[in-house]
Design an enzyme around this catalytic site. Sequence first.
Site, mmCIF file in Angstrom:
data_model
loop_
_atom_site.group_PDB
_atom_site.id
_atom_site.type_symbol
_atom_site.label_atom_id
_atom_site.label_comp_id
_atom_site.label_asym_id
_atom_site.label_seq_id
_atom_site.Cartn_x
_atom_site.Cartn_y
_atom_site.Cartn_z
ATOM 1 N N ARG A 265 41.067 38.583 37.143
ATOM 2 C CA ARG A 265 40.020 39.474 37.655
ATOM 3 C C ARG A 265 40.561 40.902 37.807
ATOM 4 O O ARG A 265 39.876 41.878 37.517
ATOM 5 C CB ARG A 265 39.496 38.950 38.992
ATOM 6 C CG ARG A 265 38.778 37.609 38.887
ATOM 7 C CD ARG A 265 38.259 37.135 40.235
ATOM 8 N NE ARG A 265 37.721 35.787 40.125
ATOM 9 C CZ ARG A 265 38.227 34.702 40.711
ATOM 10 N NH1 ARG A 265 39.279 34.815 41.500
ATOM 11 N NH2 ARG A 265 37.674 33.521 40.537
ATOM 12 N N PHE A 281 28.142 33.788 34.231
ATOM 13 C CA PHE A 281 28.640 32.551 34.857
ATOM 14 C C PHE A 281 29.463 32.935 36.094
ATOM 15 O O PHE A 281 30.569 32.448 36.311
ATOM 16 C CB PHE A 281 29.502 31.738 33.888
ATOM 17 C CG PHE A 281 28.841 31.430 32.579
ATOM 18 C CD1 PHE A 281 27.967 30.362 32.453
ATOM 19 C CD2 PHE A 281 29.082 32.211 31.453
ATOM 20 C CE1 PHE A 281 27.355 30.065 31.229
ATOM 21 C CE2 PHE A 281 28.481 31.932 30.235
ATOM 22 C CZ PHE A 281 27.610 30.845 30.118
ATOM 23 N N ASP A 303 24.148 34.071 37.213
ATOM 24 C CA ASP A 303 24.444 32.647 37.321
ATOM 25 C C ASP A 303 23.132 31.876 37.327
ATOM 26 O O ASP A 303 22.114 32.381 37.814
ATOM 27 C CB ASP A 303 25.241 32.334 38.595
ATOM 28 C CG ASP A 303 26.039 31.042 38.466
ATOM 29 O OD1 ASP A 303 27.263 31.123 38.249
ATOM 30 O OD2 ASP A 303 25.432 29.955 38.560
ATOM 31 N N ASP A 352 32.857 33.785 31.717
ATOM 32 C CA ASP A 352 33.718 32.824 32.427
ATOM 33 C C ASP A 352 32.928 31.542 32.700
ATOM 34 O O ASP A 352 32.636 31.199 33.846
ATOM 35 C CB ASP A 352 34.218 33.440 33.738
ATOM 36 C CG ASP A 352 35.213 32.538 34.460
ATOM 37 O OD1 ASP A 352 35.842 31.681 33.789
ATOM 38 O OD2 ASP A 352 35.354 32.669 35.690
ATOM 39 N N CYS A 392 37.878 27.156 30.511
ATOM 40 C CA CYS A 392 38.691 26.326 31.405
ATOM 41 C C CYS A 392 38.753 24.888 30.918
ATOM 42 O O CYS A 392 39.129 23.982 31.669
ATOM 43 C CB CYS A 392 38.149 26.387 32.836
ATOM 44 S SG CYS A 392 36.451 25.825 33.008
#
Length: 448
Positions: A265, A281, A303, A352, A392
């Site tokens: 970040r 996201f 989101d 992300d 991820c």
Amino acid sequence: MSANNFPRVFLNKNEEKEILQGMPWVFDNEISYIKHRADEKEAWKNESIAECTLADGTVVEVYSKAGGFLGTGVLNKKSKITVRIIGHENADVILADTASYFEKRVLDAYTLRLQYYTDKDSYRLIFGEADLIPGLICERICDENGRVVLLIQFLSLSCDIFRTQILSALCKICKPDAIFERSDSSVREKEGLPEVAGWLDLKSQGFEVIGGEALREPVVRSANLPSFLRKLAGPLVIIENGIKLGVDIVNGQKTGYFLDQKFNRKTAARFCKDKRVLDTFTHTGAFGLNAYKAGASQVISVDISPEAVEMVNHNIMLNNAGDKMKAVCADVFDLLKQYEAAGEKFDVIILDPPAFTKSAKMIEKAYGGYKEINLRAMRLLKPNGILITCSCSYFMETNMFCDMIMHAAMDSHRRVQILEKHGAGPDHPVLLGYPKSEYLKCVVCRVL
């Protein structure tokens, strides 16, 4: 071979290679037979996994087909991961003093974090197998007033049977004000364990864990909780990179906040001064708030979850960022299409997303999902715009991820320079031989 009487798990031929490289798992199809006896007087007997009468949770020693000792683990026949290796000492050495054994494991992990973090920081204290305690996740959350709450997950039988010793070690070393257990993951079902969640009841003096049955289930006893938790009306507030962030450890996604992206970040923020930024996201708005703090002219954080957007708005308020930052509740895939149709342009876009696949079988579909959002983001970027794109999913390994970026660039008719590649922070160490510990990719691109 050790002279003790612990059950011995013998592997099939050549199955020891990965364990020797560092893998702490033994799968059911890797086991040849289990040698054990009911008591010291009974003769040793060899049984297959299907025949084995040993109880789940039994401590066993693991051996190669040729009889070479590989390590000590915990048996769980309900799981495909039938043995999780907890140490490379013999079982009698580990069980001679399990309290000291796990205290050293916790202390080693804590000491490592002290190289990178201060007492005022929040970080992952225990990263399961990578910190040599398979199945255990522990986040150290330090709020804005310096109070420490540990969030803990016992995700496997191999750590659950040692929960008393592990909790005692955490209390002794970390001296937390409170501990919340979030062992509510579906992973526990595969281990034959119930899902549980709640505040753990701690003694008021010395931070020792109450023994006996009180440890078997998390409990909420408001009279025994610290006063700041009894009065808590909303999420805890932590400080990360100089930004206030709400962390809902009780109801938030997974552990309530993704600590692994802290340094990424900060990296992203470097490109955001005087820029229009799209943060997708977003979960808690952390990437967007880092961009705001760096001087972005406008930040839109998106989101699909109304609860996540509520948290983003809470965090915008905490940081007085409402003049330049707003939260949008929308499906990112749909919103990117809408922005493209409307001719919207951004200087910086952050992608992300959650893991698009948790299995190798779904990797082709996941590849398509990652490619879709990346090519649409590239179309929305101004010339020389910055794309910070993440995955991820362990199954989307780095070379494949960069290949996806290349094909997204081809389809969006843009040229891309990769400026930086990053992973998770140092509180998520990578254990060599255990590839799942290297899961996060964060790639910084310039889109020409």
